[in-house]
Motif scaffolding. Structure first.
Motif, PDB file in Angstrom:
ATOM      1  N   ASP A 119     126.577  71.933 -10.285  1.00  0.00           N
ATOM      2  CA  ASP A 119     126.189  70.525 -10.341  1.00  0.00           C
ATOM      3  C   ASP A 119     124.898  70.347 -11.134  1.00  0.00           C
ATOM      4  O   ASP A 119     124.139  71.291 -11.356  1.00  0.00           O
ATOM      5  N   ASP A 120     124.642  69.089 -11.521  1.00  0.00           N
ATOM      6  CA  ASP A 120     123.402  68.787 -12.246  1.00  0.00           C
ATOM      7  C   ASP A 120     122.183  69.054 -11.371  1.00  0.00           C
ATOM      8  O   ASP A 120     121.144  69.490 -11.857  1.00  0.00           O
ATOM      9  N   ASN A 121     122.317  68.780 -10.068  1.00  0.00           N
ATOM     10  CA  ASN A 121     121.207  69.039  -9.133  1.00  0.00           C
ATOM     11  C   ASN A 121     121.343  70.434  -8.531  1.00  0.00           C
ATOM     12  O   ASN A 121     121.425  70.592  -7.311  1.00  0.00           O
ATOM     13  N   ALA A 122     121.354  71.413  -9.402  1.00  0.00           N
ATOM     14  CA  ALA A 122     121.540  72.803  -8.973  1.00  0.00           C
ATOM     15  C   ALA A 122     120.381  73.260  -8.088  1.00  0.00           C
ATOM     16  O   ALA A 122     119.229  72.866  -8.289  1.00  0.00           O
ATOM     17  N   SER A 123     120.696  74.098  -7.118  1.00  0.00           N
ATOM     18  CA  SER A 123     119.678  74.653  -6.235  1.00  0.00           C
ATOM     19  C   SER A 123     118.881  75.724  -6.981  1.00  0.00           C
ATOM     20  O   SER A 123     119.248  76.148  -8.085  1.00  0.00           O
ATOM     21  N   GLU A 124     117.804  76.165  -6.370  1.00  0.00           N
ATOM     22  CA  GLU A 124     116.980  77.207  -6.987  1.00  0.00           C
ATOM     23  C   GLU A 124     117.783  78.489  -7.183  1.00  0.00           C
ATOM     24  O   GLU A 124     117.646  79.177  -8.205  1.00  0.00           O
ATOM     25  N   THR A 125     118.637  78.823  -6.213  1.00  0.00           N
ATOM     26  CA  THR A 125     119.463  80.029  -6.321  1.00  0.00           C
ATOM     27  C   THR A 125     120.466  79.901  -7.461  1.00  0.00           C
ATOM     28  O   THR A 125     120.690  80.852  -8.213  1.00  0.00           O
ATOM     29  N   ASP A 135     119.339  87.113  -4.585  1.00  0.00           N
ATOM     30  CA  ASP A 135     119.515  86.101  -3.549  1.00  0.00           C
ATOM     31  C   ASP A 135     120.928  85.544  -3.537  1.00  0.00           C
ATOM     32  O   ASP A 135     121.449  85.179  -2.482  1.00  0.00           O
ATOM     33  N   TYR A 136     121.547  85.483  -4.720  1.00  0.00           N
ATOM     34  CA  TYR A 136     122.902  84.925  -4.780  1.00  0.00           C
ATOM     35  C   TYR A 136     123.979  85.994  -4.684  1.00  0.00           C
ATOM     36  O   TYR A 136     125.134  85.698  -4.383  1.00  0.00           O
ATOM     37  N   GLY A 137     123.637  87.240  -4.962  1.00  0.00           N
ATOM     38  CA  GLY A 137     124.651  88.294  -4.888  1.00  0.00           C
ATOM     39  C   GLY A 137     124.255  89.539  -5.634  1.00  0.00           C
ATOM     40  O   GLY A 137     123.454  90.344  -5.169  1.00  0.00           O
ATOM     41  N   CYS A 138     124.785  89.700  -6.857  1.00  0.00           N
ATOM     42  CA  CYS A 138     124.602  90.958  -7.584  1.00  0.00           C
ATOM     43  C   CYS A 138     124.402  90.672  -9.069  1.00  0.00           C
ATOM     44  O   CYS A 138     125.077  89.815  -9.641  1.00  0.00           O
ATOM     45  N   SER A 139     123.475  91.381  -9.684  1.00  0.00           N
ATOM     46  CA  SER A 139     123.237  91.271 -11.120  1.00  0.00           C
ATOM     47  C   SER A 139     122.926  92.655 -11.674  1.00  0.00           C
ATOM     48  O   SER A 139     121.883  93.228 -11.367  1.00  0.00           O
ATOM     49  N   ILE A 140     123.838  93.184 -12.479  1.00  0.00           N
ATOM     50  CA  ILE A 140     123.688  94.527 -13.043  1.00  0.00           C
ATOM     51  C   ILE A 140     123.720  94.419 -14.565  1.00  0.00           C
ATOM     52  O   ILE A 140     124.733  94.027 -15.152  1.00  0.00           O
TER      53      ILE A 140
END
Length: 416
Positions: A261-267, A203-208
């Motif tokens: 931030d401390d209030n990070a989004s789910e992503t 959802d945020y980009g890429c994870s390999i």
């Protein structure tokens, strides 16, 4: 089957308008029935005994009164006028939804046609990113970006179609190359198209996850032109894990994942979770751009801001880091003439820094490698620099690493 799908799309697309029209027509029927009762009750008290009789007569007329519940008819002048008005509402009850669905069906057909066109334009855009041979390494790599003008000339796509195709696809984005140039140099706007890795898409980009003890992170790939491409090839050549932030949750408010931030989004939390999953293996290197205003072109940042009253560095194994810095700074300056520095030009990291969020200096080794933006964005040696950096990182931090260049990288190419 496709026709039913288009029909259902038409119904879904017009459901709001249909609901509004039904509400209006029902209210109109209720009002006309009330008026009909008021004008006919005195003339036919046995027929229009109450408001329910008038309402039943109106609604039965809409469905041609199959049970013959309302065979009577108004006899007064105004009753007959109201009968005509009910007949018009009767027509509208079927005509308006039918018209809405017909219009929606036409729009669905047009949208389906447009989607097929955009799929074709996407294929042409992909062909615009054919791998090209790097003059220094002889590797065949995907271009870091292409110009829309080149796409227009070679692939015969109009500007609007190019923009629509990029928006339609999840593997391209539009960027302004002028953002890689310091503002005091009065850069000219230049629109370019970047491609995004399709391997390990999130959802945020890429994870390999390549199972390596080194993880390369590009937390600003969506916001810094060509930085994602540079970091991707750095990770690929060294066989390192790779995580990049390629998408903005809000296009009107783009943000970097270098600071959380401390209030990070789910992503953002998912990004940190993936990062923590790889960070425990050894080293995490954040690759972001630096301004082209310093004599040094590579900046290593490990210091933690003193006001945090925390440990002093995001690196645990300082001896290994010292060896790495010495090797990289010597090799990069000798081969490419690029100078390096550590913890001089940029402020120490704070508590919002992603390296701190994953426990850098306490639970894992982490540091930031700031690279002069001109290198990934404009320097034609960017692939050679990335591969040299990868080799120095791997040979210093991974004792068992072997430089086994795949012959296919020079023949068929590699990456993306």
């Amino acid at each position: 089957m496709q026709s039913f799908q288009l029909f259902w799309r038409a119904v879904k697309a017009t459901r709001h308008e249909m609901w509004v029209s039904v509400q209006v027509l029902v209210v109109a029927t209720l009002v006309l029935s009330l008026l009909l009762y008021l004008v006919e009750h005195h003339a036919q008290p046995d027929v229009f005994h109450n408001y329910w009789d008038a309402l039943l007569w109106s609604f039965m007329g809409y469905i041609d009164d199959p049970g013959e519940f309302a065979t009577y008819t108004p006899i007064t002048f105004w009753g007959r006028v109201l009968k005509v008005m009910c007949a018009l509402v009767n027509i509208a009850i079927f005509a308006i939804p039918a018209g809405l669905v017909a219009g929606g069906f036409s729009d669905a057909i047009a949208e389906d046609k447009r989607e097929r066109e955009l799929d074709e334009f996407k294929s042409r855009l992909i062909r615009s990113f054919r791998r090209k041979q790097d003059r220094y390494t002889k590797f065949r790599a995907v271009p870091r970006y292409v110009s829309p003008v080149d796409v227009q000339a070679l692939q015969e796509i109009d500007t609007k179609d190019i923009i629509d195709a990029v928006r339609h696809s999840d593997c391209f984005r539009l960027c302004n190359l002028a953002s890689a140039v310091p503002a005091d140099r009065n850069p000219h706007d230049r629109l370019v198209i970047e491609t995004i890795p399709t391997e390990g898409m999130t959802d945020y980009g890429c994870s390999i996850d390549r199972g390596s003890a080194v993880t390369i992170v590009a937390p600003t790939a969506a916001n810094e032109v060509a930085m994602g491409s540079f970091a991707y090839y750095l990770a690929l050549y060294g066989g390192f894990n790779y995580i990049s932030k390629e998408r903005d949750e809000d296009r009107d408010a783009p943000r970097s994942y270098y600071l959380i931030d401390d209030n990070a989004s789910e992503t953002e939390r998912k990004y940190l979770e993936d990062l923590r999953g790889m960070s425990g293996r050894g080293w995490v290197i954040f690759v972001i751009a630096s301004d082209s205003i310093h004599e040094e072109k590579l900046h290593f940042v490990t210091a933690i801001h003193k006001k945090l009253n925390a440990w002093q560095s995001t690196v645990i194994d300082t001896e290994a880091f010292d060896r790495l810095y010495s090797k990289v700074s010597a090799d990069i300056e000798k081969v490419f003439g690029l100078k390096s520095e550590r913890d001089l030009r940029y402020l120490p990291v704070g508590k919002k820094n992603a390296a701190m969020r994953i426990g850098g200096g306490k639970e894992c080794n982490a540091f930031t490698l700031r690279i002069d933006w001109a290198i990934p964005a404009f320097d034609d040696r960017h692939i050679a620099i990335a591969s040299r950096l990868a080799k120095d990182i791997a040979t210093t931090l991974l004792p068992d690493w072997k430089d086994e260049t795949d012959p296919k990288w020079k023949e068929a190419g590699f990456g993306y």
